[in-house]
Design a protein around this motif. Structure first.
Motif, PDB file in Angstrom:
ATOM      1  N   CYS A  85      10.350  -5.645  -7.191  1.00  0.00           N
ATOM      2  CA  CYS A  85      10.036  -7.072  -7.222  1.00  0.00           C
ATOM      3  C   CYS A  85       8.964  -7.444  -6.202  1.00  0.00           C
ATOM      4  O   CYS A  85       7.993  -8.144  -6.521  1.00  0.00           O
ATOM      5  N   PHE A  86       9.122  -6.985  -4.968  1.00  0.00           N
ATOM      6  CA  PHE A  86       8.192  -7.403  -3.910  1.00  0.00           C
ATOM      7  C   PHE A  86       6.844  -6.686  -3.996  1.00  0.00           C
ATOM      8  O   PHE A  86       5.810  -7.286  -3.699  1.00  0.00           O
ATOM      9  N   CYS A  87       6.839  -5.401  -4.390  1.00  0.00           N
ATOM     10  CA  CYS A  87       5.550  -4.710  -4.570  1.00  0.00           C
ATOM     11  C   CYS A  87       4.764  -5.352  -5.705  1.00  0.00           C
ATOM     12  O   CYS A  87       3.551  -5.573  -5.597  1.00  0.00           O
ATOM     13  N   THR A  88       5.448  -5.660  -6.815  1.00  0.00           N
ATOM     14  CA  THR A  88       4.786  -6.298  -7.953  1.00  0.00           C
ATOM     15  C   THR A  88       4.230  -7.658  -7.570  1.00  0.00           C
ATOM     16  O   THR A  88       3.074  -7.991  -7.863  1.00  0.00           O
ATOM     17  N   VAL A 113      19.876  -1.190  -5.346  1.00  0.00           N
ATOM     18  CA  VAL A 113      19.422  -2.320  -4.534  1.00  0.00           C
ATOM     19  C   VAL A 113      17.988  -2.103  -4.061  1.00  0.00           C
ATOM     20  O   VAL A 113      17.122  -2.966  -4.221  1.00  0.00           O
ATOM     21  N   ILE A 114      17.730  -0.938  -3.476  1.00  0.00           N
ATOM     22  CA  ILE A 114      16.399  -0.668  -2.913  1.00  0.00           C
ATOM     23  C   ILE A 114      15.345  -0.604  -4.010  1.00  0.00           C
ATOM     24  O   ILE A 114      14.231  -1.132  -3.860  1.00  0.00           O
ATOM     25  N   ASN A 115      15.656   0.020  -5.125  1.00  0.00           N
ATOM     26  CA  ASN A 115      14.708   0.106  -6.240  1.00  0.00           C
ATOM     27  C   ASN A 115      14.319  -1.293  -6.728  1.00  0.00           C
ATOM     28  O   ASN A 115      13.141  -1.584  -6.960  1.00  0.00           O
ATOM     29  N   TYR A 138      -2.607   0.654  -0.247  1.00  0.00           N
ATOM     30  CA  TYR A 138      -1.714   1.474   0.572  1.00  0.00           C
ATOM     31  C   TYR A 138      -1.023   0.620   1.632  1.00  0.00           C
ATOM     32  O   TYR A 138       0.206   0.695   1.814  1.00  0.00           O
ATOM     33  N   ASP A 139      -1.809  -0.209   2.325  1.00  0.00           N
ATOM     34  CA  ASP A 139      -1.235  -1.050   3.371  1.00  0.00           C
ATOM     35  C   ASP A 139      -0.243  -2.052   2.794  1.00  0.00           C
ATOM     36  O   ASP A 139       0.784  -2.352   3.415  1.00  0.00           O
ATOM     37  N   ARG A 140      -0.530  -2.586   1.602  1.00  0.00           N
ATOM     38  CA  ARG A 140       0.391  -3.543   0.978  1.00  0.00           C
ATOM     39  C   ARG A 140       1.711  -2.871   0.617  1.00  0.00           C
ATOM     40  O   ARG A 140       2.795  -3.413   0.883  1.00  0.00           O
ATOM     41  N   LEU A 141       1.629  -1.697   0.013  1.00  0.00           N
ATOM     42  CA  LEU A 141       2.849  -0.993  -0.388  1.00  0.00           C
ATOM     43  C   LEU A 141       3.677  -0.586   0.829  1.00  0.00           C
ATOM     44  O   LEU A 141       4.906  -0.725   0.837  1.00  0.00           O
ATOM     45  N   LEU A 142       3.008  -0.080   1.863  1.00  0.00           N
ATOM     46  CA  LEU A 142       3.724   0.324   3.072  1.00  0.00           C
ATOM     47  C   LEU A 142       4.309  -0.899   3.780  1.00  0.00           C
ATOM     48  O   LEU A 142       5.398  -0.829   4.376  1.00  0.00           O
ATOM     49  N   LYS A 159       8.010 -15.936  -0.750  1.00  0.00           N
ATOM     50  CA  LYS A 159       8.493 -16.871   0.263  1.00  0.00           C
ATOM     51  C   LYS A 159       9.845 -16.445   0.827  1.00  0.00           C
ATOM     52  O   LYS A 159      10.291 -16.979   1.860  1.00  0.00           O
ATOM     53  N   LEU A 160      10.508 -15.483   0.153  1.00  0.00           N
ATOM     54  CA  LEU A 160      11.756 -14.933   0.685  1.00  0.00           C
ATOM     55  C   LEU A 160      11.506 -13.958   1.832  1.00  0.00           C
ATOM     56  O   LEU A 160      12.426 -13.631   2.585  1.00  0.00           O
TER      57      LEU A 160
END
Length: 447
Positions: free
Chosen positions: A381-384, A374-376, A417-421, A403-404
């Motif tokens: 999806c969201f990082c991409t 689930v976490i992977n 870095y800030d986006r991934l975190l 939008k989710l």
């Protein structure tokens, strides 16, 4: 370290000093910390987060919320008992500054209440799942674009550091997060160091790390305001623990040792006869044999033994703290309090039984495996999607995915870095159930 500094009522953004003797006794600053934490969305989400049995529907099994409340109650007792002796030892704290014994209890209770507030869904396997997405999964592609310490934050994702962010990180319109007092933040900081160097010493304060690179400046500000002792050099930041962090840790150690064992017995994963066999050495001085034998249900018998065991361990932890208070203030006590407990061997025996019969049970393993998947999927999806949006290549599907995100996560961060975190933070604050729901939504769209 000096108690006068360690008990600072300062909050992020304060322009004037907060004095204890000027506090409203009906609305004490340290008690405000507790209120702000308990009313926070991050704290509420703990009601659907794993403690021992992931996604358990059994009503008597603890989740992160009930565990945190119990740790807070034990922490309050520890703080008050220690506070009473500290005030007696240093009477000027009360006579000159106005501190009371119960202030110590209020600080420890608030810090203990929030000790798991940054933990991801699916228990400690959730932390590992986030780290492994970057270490061995699709997140590995970002490594060369980050500094060494930024990368370590991600591959060794830490719930304690995430918790500090929940309590203290600013966001648009919300400066200073929950604006918790520095004393409570100090007590919360069990591992007052950054992610690198990793475990540079065998000291308990170096076991893990306590803040992300994005929170480094404010973490250092809190530590310096409290007068914590620096123990790193060069570009590395690290400090000896706030003394009350030892009590927060002890409260957690006491609760998960005894209460996870209790859950295992109530679930039938540990035979009831083990309860008396393993707890008797903790409760032998306080047990009322006649009362115990009159209890008719397993749950009542276990509850009685559990209460006595926790009481014994609280008294012992207070004794260890006060015997070593001078060394703790000097930053020269490199152990957890319960490592020096007279009951250490008994606690270790109980933990080993819980590991074998509860933590490694098939139900736990099955749900942890699902948690990894689930976490992977959510991270990928969201990082991409957020990185594609940043570089202008987002598809309509990527836009729909973003939008989710809850409204407070629907804004772009400037650097990678800030986006991934940011995405890790979002995933970490999901409940177990919400994470599974989002996963099913995404998988349905893929099929």
């Amino acid at each position: 370290m000096q108690w006068e500094q360690l008990l600072s009522l300062k909050r992020q953004g304060d322009t004037s000093k907060r004095l204890r003797k000027e506090q409203d006794e009906t609305r004490l600053g340290f008690e405000v910390d507790y209120d702000r934490i308990i009313f926070s969305a991050a704290f509420r989400s703990l009601q659907d987060k794993t403690q021992v049995i992931p996604l358990s529907k059994t009503d008597f099994v603890h989740n992160r919320l009930t565990h945190s409340l119990e740790v807070s109650v034990v922490g309050r007792s520890l703080g008050r008992l220690v506070g009473k002796q500290i005030i007696a030892k240093y009477p000027h704290l009360q006579e000159v500054h106005g501190y009371q014994a119960n202030d110590f209890g209020a600080i420890v209770a608030a810090a203990a209440l929030s000790h798991d507030i940054g933990n991801p869904p699916f228990g400690h396997s959730g932390e590992k799942a986030i780290g492994e997405y970057f270490k061995t999964g699709n997140g590995l592609q970002y490594k060369d674009q980050l500094t060494e310490k930024q990368w370590q934050d991600l591959i060794d994702f830490e719930g304690n550091a995430n918790g500090f962010s929940v309590l203290a990180s600013s966001r648009e319109g919300i400066e200073g997060g929950l604006r918790i007092s520095y004393a409570t933040l100090g007590a919360f900081m069990k591992y007052p160091k950054e992610s690198l160097p990793k475990k540079p010493t065998s000291k308990i304060c170096d076991k893990k790390y306590g803040f992300f690179q994005q929170d480094k400046a404010f973490f250092a500000e809190v530590a310096n305001e409290l007068g914590l002792i620096s123990n790193k050099s060069g570009n590395d930041i690290g400090f000896e623990r706030h003394p009350l962090a030892y009590l927060v840790e002890a409260a957690d150690d006491i609760c998960y040792t005894i209460i996870d064992f209790e859950d295992g017995i109530n679930l039938g994963l540990i035979p009831e006869e083990y309860a008396l066999e393993y707890l008797i050495k903790l409760v032998k001085n306080g047990i009322d044999t006649k009362k115990y034998n009159e209890l008719l249900t397993k749950e009542d018998r276990i509850s009685y033994l559990r209460a006595l065991a926790i009481g014994s361990l609280i008294s012992d932890a207070v004794s260890v703290f006060m015997e070593n208070e001078k060394a703790i203030l000097a930053g020269e006590f490199p152990y957890a309090l319960m490592d020096k407990s007279q009951y250490k061997a008994q606690m270790n025996d109980i933990i080993q039984i819980s590991i074998k019969n509860v933590y490694q049970s098939k139900e736990v393993i099955h749900k942890e495996v699902m948690g990894y998947k689930v976490i992977n999927t959510l991270l990928d999806c969201f990082c991409t999607a957020t990185n594609k949006k940043e570089n202008g290549s987002a598809s309509n599907y990527d836009e729909l995915l973003l939008k989710l995100l809850p409204e407070r996560f629907q804004f772009q961060k400037e650097n990678l870095y800030d986006r991934l975190l940011h995405i890790c933070h979002f995933v970490s604050l999901l409940t177990d159930g919400k994470a599974v729901e989002l996963y099913k939504t995404i998988q349905a769209n893929k099929s």
